[in-house]
Scaffold this active site. Structure first.
Site, PDB file in Angstrom:
ATOM      1  N   GLY A 133       0.862  -1.179   0.179  1.00 14.90           N
ATOM      2  CA  GLY A 133       0.095  -0.045  -0.028  1.00 14.90           C
ATOM      3  C   GLY A 133       0.726   1.415  -0.169  1.00 14.90           C
ATOM      4  O   GLY A 133       0.618   2.239   0.677  1.00 14.90           O
ATOM      5  N   GLY A 138      -0.249   5.107  -0.796  1.00 14.77           N
ATOM      6  CA  GLY A 138      -1.278   5.641   0.029  1.00 14.77           C
ATOM      7  C   GLY A 138      -1.114   6.657   0.986  1.00 14.77           C
ATOM      8  O   GLY A 138       0.275   7.038   0.916  1.00 14.77           O
ATOM      9  N   GLN A 139      -1.967   7.232   1.756  1.00 15.47           N
ATOM     10  CA  GLN A 139      -1.480   8.367   2.763  1.00 15.47           C
ATOM     11  C   GLN A 139      -0.413   8.131   3.330  1.00 15.47           C
ATOM     12  O   GLN A 139       0.630   8.865   3.448  1.00 15.47           O
ATOM     13  CB  GLN A 139      -2.828   9.038   3.455  1.00 15.47           C
ATOM     14  CG  GLN A 139      -2.373  10.037   4.125  1.00 15.47           C
ATOM     15  CD  GLN A 139      -3.315  10.310   5.531  1.00 15.47           C
ATOM     16  OE1 GLN A 139      -4.010   9.555   6.016  1.00 15.47           O
ATOM     17  NE2 GLN A 139      -3.222  11.615   6.195  1.00 15.47           N
ATOM     18  N   ILE A 152      -0.963  -1.815  -6.085  1.00 13.81           N
ATOM     19  CA  ILE A 152      -1.872  -2.669  -7.113  1.00 13.81           C
ATOM     20  C   ILE A 152      -1.980  -1.986  -8.183  1.00 13.81           C
ATOM     21  O   ILE A 152      -1.923  -0.577  -8.401  1.00 13.81           O
ATOM     22  CB  ILE A 152      -3.448  -2.687  -6.355  1.00 13.81           C
ATOM     23  CG1 ILE A 152      -3.919  -1.607  -5.828  1.00 13.81           C
ATOM     24  CG2 ILE A 152      -3.095  -3.955  -4.910  1.00 13.81           C
ATOM     25  CD1 ILE A 152      -5.371  -1.506  -5.303  1.00 13.81           C
ATOM     26  N   TYR A 187     -15.049  -1.038   9.774  1.00 11.46           N
ATOM     27  CA  TYR A 187     -13.462  -0.604   9.923  1.00 11.46           C
ATOM     28  C   TYR A 187     -13.043  -1.070  11.400  1.00 11.46           C
ATOM     29  O   TYR A 187     -11.951  -1.847  11.476  1.00 11.46           O
ATOM     30  CB  TYR A 187     -13.511   0.738   9.787  1.00 11.46           C
ATOM     31  CG  TYR A 187     -12.030   1.370   9.930  1.00 11.46           C
ATOM     32  CD1 TYR A 187     -10.995   1.048   8.962  1.00 11.46           C
ATOM     33  CD2 TYR A 187     -11.790   2.256  10.869  1.00 11.46           C
ATOM     34  CE1 TYR A 187      -9.947   1.857   9.140  1.00 11.46           C
ATOM     35  CE2 TYR A 187     -10.517   2.753  11.043  1.00 11.46           C
ATOM     36  CZ  TYR A 187      -9.475   2.438  10.112  1.00 11.46           C
ATOM     37  OH  TYR A 187      -8.199   3.026  10.224  1.00 11.46           O
ATOM     38  N   LYS A 229     -10.259  -3.732  12.492  1.00 10.98           N
ATOM     39  CA  LYS A 229      -8.791  -3.491  13.494  1.00 10.98           C
ATOM     40  C   LYS A 229      -8.778  -4.241  14.702  1.00 10.98           C
ATOM     41  O   LYS A 229      -7.558  -4.743  14.969  1.00 10.98           O
ATOM     42  CB  LYS A 229      -9.249  -1.982  13.583  1.00 10.98           C
ATOM     43  CG  LYS A 229      -8.724  -1.117  12.472  1.00 10.98           C
ATOM     44  CD  LYS A 229      -7.430  -1.501  11.669  1.00 10.98           C
ATOM     45  CE  LYS A 229      -7.395  -0.589  10.680  1.00 10.98           C
ATOM     46  NZ  LYS A 229      -5.928  -1.061   9.821  1.00 10.98           N
ATOM     47  N   ILE A 271      -4.498  10.848  11.184  1.00  8.04           N
ATOM     48  CA  ILE A 271      -3.101  11.234  10.440  1.00  8.04           C
ATOM     49  C   ILE A 271      -3.619  12.282   9.740  1.00  8.04           C
ATOM     50  O   ILE A 271      -3.997  12.345   8.638  1.00  8.04           O
ATOM     51  CB  ILE A 271      -2.320  10.152  10.065  1.00  8.04           C
ATOM     52  CG1 ILE A 271      -2.362   8.768  10.646  1.00  8.04           C
ATOM     53  CG2 ILE A 271      -1.131  10.643   9.493  1.00  8.04           C
ATOM     54  CD1 ILE A 271      -1.407   8.991  11.729  1.00  8.04           C
TER      55      ILE A 271
HETATM   56  N1  SER Z   1      -8.320   7.677   9.975  1.00  3.39           N
HETATM   57  C1  SER Z   1      -8.970   6.779  10.154  1.00  3.39           C
HETATM   58  C2  SER Z   1     -10.413   7.158   9.713  1.00  3.39           C
HETATM   59  O1  SER Z   1     -10.873   8.149   9.945  1.00  3.39           O
HETATM   60  C3  SER Z   1      -9.096   6.455  11.546  1.00  3.39           C
HETATM   61  O2  SER Z   1      -7.986   5.470  11.842  1.00  3.39           O
HETATM   62  O3  SER Z   1     -11.230   6.055   9.258  1.00  3.39           O
END
Ligand code: SER
Length: 317
Positions: free
Chosen positions: A8, A11-12, A35, A143, A147, A173
């Site tokens: 990945g 990504g950010q 990918i 999500y 996790k 982040i």
């Molecule tokens: N930055 C993520 C989100 O907002 C949380 O870890 O889904």
């Protein structure tokens, strides 16, 4: 010498982590996994090797790990919280079936693995203020469910097979290189783009809703320093709380206005994002990370805001 695969990498977090690792261990030793459709570009493409690594296809992981003699995998493949609610099956395939494939290869070929967990692994019943390291984790988002499973599956591979799995629970982040996509904390990045463009910001999160946040340089250091930590010091392995700052929309808005007094913000609250945000910690207690591997954040809200505005202005000029 370390040979690292970043899964990945476009990504950010991946785009900046790959460059930080190249600076630390040498360009040729860091493989940017991507990918098709998300190819590395610019400095990321020019500075070192890249390979197609699709977490849903274990052979692409196994071949790359073997070809480049990889000893450490940073697995950043995931769908963020809001987009995962819209595509739950895909979120599970990437986040959990994908993680299984990574851990299987790591077991077979002897790699250490970093797979981030998140503030999203907590839920409404979790204590929100100074959220303890070991506490209730009953998230209601897919999500969050993925996790918590990430933390548990990583632990299981560690205890069962001795795979060196480690992870932190990242806050939202904030960064200026690659925008995040589809997260609940994205507003704290978007607000800077609006401020620098001279546009009014429409905030999807209510005034007063606080969340943990962290500036990218601290997030990169957290990932690298945890993976470099002496194993005998670690009592925990997966899901370390790491904290840096906590704010609500009004607080970050007022901080930006210290630099851009004419900046305006209004609210158009998104009910899904708001309900997710309200279920997450206001501020995590990261004592375990500080004691077990010396975690220290460097950026608080004022320092991050000043740096973010300066860097984003330069990039957008
Ligand atoms: N930055 C993520 C989100 O907002 C949380 O870890 O889904």
């Amino acid at each position: 010498m370390k040979n690292v695969l970043v899964v990945g990498s476009t990504g950010q977090i991946g785009s900046e982590l790959t460059m930080a690792l190249r600076e630390r261990y040498g360009n040729a030793h860091i493989i940017a996994g991507y990918i098709p459709g998300c190819e590395p570009k610019g400095e990321l493409a020019d500075s070192g090797p890249a390979a197609i690594v699709d977490v849903t296809d274990g052979t692409t992981i196994a071949e790359t790990v073997s070809r480049y003699h990889i000893d450490t995998i940073y697995n950043l493949a995931a769908l963020l919280s809001v987009v995962a609610e819209a595509k739950p099956r895909m979120a599970w395939r990437v986040g959990i079936d994908g993680l299984w494939n990574i851990l299987e290869v790591a077991h077979e070929q002897g790699c250490a693995v970093f797979t981030p967990s998140s503030i999203g692994s907590f839920g409404i019943e979790t204590p929100h203020d100074h959220t303890p390291q070991d506490t209730i984790q009953r998230p209601r988002t897919i999500y969050g469910v993925s996790k918590v499973t990430t933390e548990l599956l990583s632990e299981w591979f560690h205890h069962k097979y001795g795979v060196d799995t480690r992870s932190v629970r990242f806050p939202g982040i904030i960064s200026y290189v690659t925008p995040p996509g589809g997260g609940t904390t994205d507003y704290a990045v978007d607000i800077f783009y609006s401020a620098v463009r001279g546009e009014k910001f429409i905030c999807p999160i209510k005034a007063g809703t606080r969340m943990d946040m962290m500036y990218m340089p601290d997030a990169l250091r957290a990932a690298i320093e945890l993976m470099e930590a002496a194993p005998e010091r670690l009592k925990h392995h997966n899901g370390f709380n790491v904290a840096a700052m906590s704010f609500d929309p009004e607080t970050i808005y007022n901080e930006i206005r210290k630099h851009i007094p004419e900046f305006e913000m209004t609210y158009d609250v998104d009910p899904l994002k708001e309900s997710i945000a309200e279920s997450w910690p206001d501020l995590m207690d990261d004592t375990c990370a500080r004691e077990e591997w010396g975690w220290r954040h460097e950026y608080d809200l004022p320092r991050m805001t000043a740096d973010m505005l300066e860097k984003l202005k330069a990039r957008m000029a």
